[in-house]
Motif scaffolding. Structure first.
Motif, short mmCIF file in Angstrom:
data_model
loop_
_atom_site.label_atom_id
_atom_site.label_comp_id
_atom_site.label_asym_id
_atom_site.label_seq_id
_atom_site.Cartn_x
_atom_site.Cartn_y
_atom_site.Cartn_z
N TRP A 130 0.84 -1.19 0.00
CA TRP A 130 0.00 0.00 0.00
C TRP A 130 0.88 1.24 0.00
CZ3 TRP A 130 -0.42 3.41 4.31
CH2 TRP A 130 0.21 2.98 5.47
N ASN A 139 1.23 5.65 0.68
CA ASN A 139 0.76 6.75 1.52
C ASN A 139 1.44 8.05 1.07
OD1 ASN A 139 -0.81 7.60 3.85
ND2 ASN A 139 1.14 7.92 4.89
N ARG A 143 -3.45 7.69 2.81
CA ARG A 143 -4.35 6.88 3.63
C ARG A 143 -4.18 7.16 5.12
NH1 ARG A 143 -3.60 0.82 1.71
NH2 ARG A 143 -4.88 0.51 3.56
#
Length: 131
Positions: free
Chosen positions: A82, A84, A90
């Motif tokens: 993921w 950021n 996020r």
């Protein structure tokens, strides 16, 4: 999940057990391009790497980092699980970067990480003030 053995019986531990650790992570996202950044946290399944380099989801590259207070250096491939960054932030409370998932940990590295995380979790529990 991590499966280990204790007295012949399997013990299943979640990858989610994380510890706050700032250690220098060397990573090579492109051929002949060696970079380094700081980790934000660490688990047996991966780490959060502070970086401003825009890395793509599922991008795979080599990471190498020492376990603080130990001579052990972990080296493996990791994939971007993921991101950021300002474009898709996020978790604004942490610096820009990526969540990495370890891909090919050797048993030696897995055991070293598990021992390191377990030790830090026990130390944290002993030093937390009672409520």
């Amino acid at each position: 999940m991590l499966i280990t053995k204790d007295c012949g019986m399997p013990i299943i531990k979640p990858f989610g057990s994380r510890v706050k650790v700032a250690t220098t992570v060397h990573y090579e996202p492109c051929h002949e391009m060696a970079l380094s950044g700081l980790s934000e946290d660490l688990s047996v399944g991966g780490l959060y790497l502070q970086t401003n380099l825009l890395l793509d989801l599922n991008e795979v590259f080599k990471v190498t980092f020492p376990l603080p207070g130990q001579e052990k250096v972990v080296s493996c491939e990791a994939s971007v699980a993921w991101t950021n960054f300002a474009v898709n932030q996020r978790k604004p409370e942490i610096p820009h970067g990526v969540g990495l998932q370890f891909e090919d940990l050797s048993l030696d590295n897995l055991l070293a990480l598990s021992t390191f995380v377990d030790h830090h979790n026990k130390v944290s529990k002993m030093t937390m003030p009672s409520v």
